[in-house]
Design a protein around this motif. Structure first.
Motif, PDB file in Angstrom:
ATOM      1  N   ASP A 168       0.800  -1.229   0.000  1.00 33.04           N
ATOM      2  CA  ASP A 168       0.000   0.000   0.000  1.00 33.04           C
ATOM      3  C   ASP A 168       0.826   1.268   0.000  1.00 33.04           C
ATOM      4  OD1 ASP A 168      -2.217  -1.562  -0.051  1.00 33.04           O
ATOM      5  OD2 ASP A 168      -2.559  -1.521   2.114  1.00 33.04           O
ATOM      6  N   ASP A 169       1.860   1.366   0.872  1.00 28.02           N
ATOM      7  CA  ASP A 169       2.584   2.629   1.010  1.00 28.02           C
ATOM      8  C   ASP A 169       4.050   2.356   1.291  1.00 28.02           C
ATOM      9  OD1 ASP A 169       2.514   1.758   3.628  1.00 28.02           O
ATOM     10  OD2 ASP A 169       0.853   3.065   4.173  1.00 28.02           O
ATOM     11  N   GLU A 170       4.839   3.445   1.400  1.00 25.97           N
ATOM     12  CA  GLU A 170       6.277   3.338   1.616  1.00 25.97           C
ATOM     13  C   GLU A 170       6.611   2.744   2.977  1.00 25.97           C
ATOM     14  OE1 GLU A 170       8.847   3.792  -0.190  1.00 25.97           O
ATOM     15  OE2 GLU A 170       7.952   4.601  -2.010  1.00 25.97           O
ATOM     16  N   ALA A 171       5.869   3.166   4.011  1.00 27.49           N
ATOM     17  CA  ALA A 171       6.157   2.657   5.355  1.00 27.49           C
ATOM     18  C   ALA A 171       5.953   1.145   5.411  1.00 27.49           C
ATOM     19  CB  ALA A 171       5.262   3.359   6.383  1.00 27.49           C
ATOM     20  N   THR A 172       4.875   0.682   4.809  1.00 22.11           N
ATOM     21  CA  THR A 172       4.632  -0.769   4.772  1.00 22.11           C
ATOM     22  C   THR A 172       5.708  -1.482   3.971  1.00 22.11           C
ATOM     23  OG1 THR A 172       2.256  -0.310   4.898  1.00 22.11           O
ATOM     24  CG2 THR A 172       2.912  -2.519   4.238  1.00 22.11           C
ATOM     25  N   ALA A 173       6.152  -0.854   2.877  1.00 20.94           N
ATOM     26  CA  ALA A 173       7.217  -1.470   2.067  1.00 20.94           C
ATOM     27  C   ALA A 173       8.504  -1.603   2.862  1.00 20.94           C
ATOM     28  CB  ALA A 173       7.439  -0.638   0.803  1.00 20.94           C
ATOM     29  N   ARG A 174       8.881  -0.559   3.620  1.00 22.56           N
ATOM     30  CA  ARG A 174      10.109  -0.634   4.422  1.00 22.56           C
ATOM     31  C   ARG A 174       9.996  -1.731   5.483  1.00 22.56           C
ATOM     32  NH1 ARG A 174       9.815   5.072   4.079  1.00 22.56           N
ATOM     33  NH2 ARG A 174       8.838   5.173   6.138  1.00 22.56           N
ATOM     34  N   ARG A 175       8.856  -1.798   6.130  1.00 20.34           N
ATOM     35  CA  ARG A 175       8.671  -2.829   7.166  1.00 20.34           C
ATOM     36  C   ARG A 175       8.724  -4.226   6.561  1.00 20.34           C
ATOM     37  NH1 ARG A 175       3.604  -4.830   9.149  1.00 20.34           N
ATOM     38  NH2 ARG A 175       3.857  -6.003  11.088  1.00 20.34           N
ATOM     39  N   ALA A 176       8.077  -4.409   5.422  1.00 18.02           N
ATOM     40  CA  ALA A 176       8.085  -5.723   4.776  1.00 18.02           C
ATOM     41  C   ALA A 176       9.487  -6.102   4.321  1.00 18.02           C
ATOM     42  CB  ALA A 176       7.119  -5.722   3.597  1.00 18.02           C
ATOM     43  N   LYS A 177      10.235  -5.125   3.749  1.00 23.05           N
ATOM     44  CA  LYS A 177      11.606  -5.410   3.331  1.00 23.05           C
ATOM     45  C   LYS A 177      12.478  -5.831   4.506  1.00 23.05           C
ATOM     46  CE  LYS A 177      11.902  -2.327  -0.689  1.00 23.05           C
ATOM     47  NZ  LYS A 177      12.561  -1.109  -1.222  1.00 23.05           N
TER      48      LYS A 177
END
Length: 597
Positions: free
Chosen positions: A90-99
């Motif tokens: 969905d968003d950048e914050a979620t992408a960083r956490r998932a990475k």
């Protein structure tokens, strides 16, 4: 056109001047709301709806499934484009956490560059030095954001020093990284080796040329968290502790299961505890072996009480029989032509002898059952031992009236002499309880048959294997029950005393009732006799009065009586008549009169 604009402006000004203040405020609010909505719409439409987790497509279906499963565990919404292999969130914050999660758990394929999207920014006016510094700053910030996106990390300080290459290898400076972590309250990440390794793996993927030896991960106290070589001994202790906990848990399960089964058959107070000890081999053993088994010719029929199983060791699939016969004279070569032979005399004498030979051979190919096995064992049970004690019965000695026998000072010698014949040293014998002031109790142990059956029951419950060295012991000795016996004896004594007190009270009440009845009977007899005596006196007085009247009448004397005397005479006559009909009522009436007078 200009006139229209002037007219429109004039109308708006006149309308605005004619509006009230509240109307002006409402109109201004509507205009501001429309402007805000338009800005948000344009801003939202300019942004992409989703963010790509990795710019590199992930074509490996297994790796993609592992990533999707891990994202599902973290409740992260994602979409996968099956055509391109791009995973989006969905968003950048979620992408960083998932990475951060995927890299720390080594779920990202090695060919995927996780930081390429933040470095693909070029500027023709930027020098190489500035570009390197900007790239380092971006990598540092990106690693910091990824680490801080983890749930266990409150903040992180990341320092990355790039390596410097040189023509000579001894003059090259390797890249280094230092990370200081501040953990959230209640986090166990500081003691979790797997999570620390995940952070170290994240840093390794972010900086090229970086090795594990040049990464230092610290906590706020300055303790090195990624010193895994120094943690080997601690890991060994943890493994031993886990193995010990697993063994104790398995022993507790065996004990609880056997104890519950025995208590259902022997009651809870007779089986207090079951001890199970398990010797286990925690090492991992891998073995490959080939087993040859007989070939089943006729299988067994389970519906019959006998076995029809027939087996053979092997079957012949091909066979060859060869028989060779030869008849003729022997051949003794003597060398080239024209040369005298050098054969021994024995061979020379046999040169003209006719011989015969027969050669027989059998070649048979058999087939057998074979099975290839690859076995991995970890852990394995080397030995199981179990022991339990089943208490027998304690029976109370009863007398002829079916009452418990108490040891008192009066019957002490008699009872001691009686039981010493069967239980020597009766006062200290463990199979009988002979105490002054208590009930005599005799111990009845569990029979050998029941004990053997219980032992077989426990063997089956724990999977007994004699070849493994397992052992099961079921004993039967008396369990001390002094407190229970004392409480029971006191309760029986109180009951007997209460019963005796009730009996004495009842006897007293009966005696009082009997005395009252006797007193009542005597009182009534005395009252009856007194009443008869009074009636006799009245009868005599009436007779004398009648006789006097009769005498006076006979003499012709005129007797004058007053009104009161006449009434009295009538009453007396009525009383006499009533006394004859109802003597008891008249007696009560006379008694009342006498008491009034």
């Amino acid at each position: 056109m200009n006139d229209w604009l002037k007219n429109t402006t004039a109308k708006l000004k006149s309308s605005w001047a004619a509006w009230k203040p509240i109307q002006k405020v409402i109109a201004a609010g509507i205009v501001v709301a429309v402007v805000v909505v338009l800005v948000l719409v344009f801003k939202g439409s300019s942004k992409p709806t989703t963010v790509a987790l990795f710019n590199t497509p992930i074509t490996d279906q297994a790796a993609r499934d592992d990533i999707a499963y891990r994202l599902d565990q973290e409740n992260i919404k994602y979409t996968i484009n099956n055509n391109t292999g791009i995973i989006s969130v969905d968003d950048e914050a979620t992408a960083r956490r998932a990475k951060a999660i995927l890299i720390s758990e080594d779920l990202v394929p090695t060919r995927v560059d996780v930081f390429s999207q933040m470095l693909d920014v070029t500027n023709w006016s930027t020098t190489d030095f500035e570009r390197e510094k900007n790239d380092l700053r971006r990598v540092t910030n990106q690693v910091k954001q990824h680490i801080e996106s983890l749930d266990d990390v409150a903040s992180a300080d990341v320092v990355i020093t790039p390596g410097q290459n040189s023509l000579f290898s001894n003059q090259s400076v390797p890249a280094t990284a230092s990370v200081t972590l501040r953990f959230r309250s209640g986090s166990v990440m500081e003691r979790d080796r797997k999570k620390i390794q995940g952070i170290q793996r994240l840093i390794l993927r972010s900086v090229s040329g970086l090795t594990e030896e040049n990464i230092v991960i610290l906590n706020t106290a300055g303790d090195i968290l990624n010193d895994f070589a120094g943690m080997a001994e601690s890991d060994r202790v943890d493994i031993l502790k886990k193995e010990q906990d697993f063994r104790l848990k398995l022993e507790a399960q065996y004990s609880a299961r056997v104890l519950a089964a025995l208590r259902k058959n022997f009651t809870e107070d007779r089986v207090r505890e079951v001890l199970v000890s398990i010797d286990m081999d925690m090492s991992k053993v891998t073995s490959d072996k080939t087993e040859y088994t007989p070939i089943v010719k006729t299988p067994d029929n389970p519906d019959t009480p006998y076995s029809e199983l027939e087996t053979v060791d092997s079957f012949t699939i091909s066979e060859q029989n060869v028989t060779k016969k030869w008849t003729g004279t022997g051949y003794n070569p003597e060398g080239p032509a024209g040369v005298e032979g050098q054969n021994p005399p024995v061979y020379s004498d046999m040169s003209n002898v006719i011989g015969e030979s027969t050669e027989t051979g059998v070649t048979r190919n058999n087939v057998v059952n074979s099975e290839q096995k690859h076995i991995e064992k970890s852990p394995t049970i080397d030995r199981i031992t179990a022991s339990a004690n089943i208490d027998g019965y304690w029976e109370k000695e009863l007398d002829g009236n079916n009452n418990p026998v108490f040891v008192t000072e009066k019957n002490f010698d008699t009872l001691k002499q009686k039981y010493e014949e069967k239980y020597p040293d009766v006062e200290s014998n463990e199979n009988i309880r002979f105490r002054l002031g208590h009930i005599v109790r005799v111990y009845k142990p569990v029979s050998d048959t029941i004990r053997e059956q219980a032992e077989n029951f426990v063997k089956n419950a724990i999977g007994f294997n004699r070849s493994r060295g397992d052992a099961v012991t079921i004993s039967s000795w008396p369990i001390p029950r002094e407190d229970d016996w004392n409480s029971e004896d006191e309760a029986i004594i109180r009951k007997q005393q209460t019963r005796k007190t009730i009996m004495l009270v009842l006897i007293g009440i009966v005696i009082i009732l009997i005395a009252f009845i006797i007193f009542r009977m005597i009182s009534r007899e005395l009252e009856r006799r007194r009443r008869l005596r009074e009636e006799e006196i009245l009868r005599r007085q009436q007779a004398e009065r009648e006789k006097a009247l009769w005498d006076a009448k006979q003499e012709g004397m005129e007797v004058t009586m007053s009104v009161e005397e006449r009434k009295r005479a009538e009453l007396q006559e009525n009383a006499i008549a009533m006394a004859k009909e109802h003597p008891e009522d008249v007696a009560m009436l006379i008694r009342t009169w006498m008491m009034e007078e």
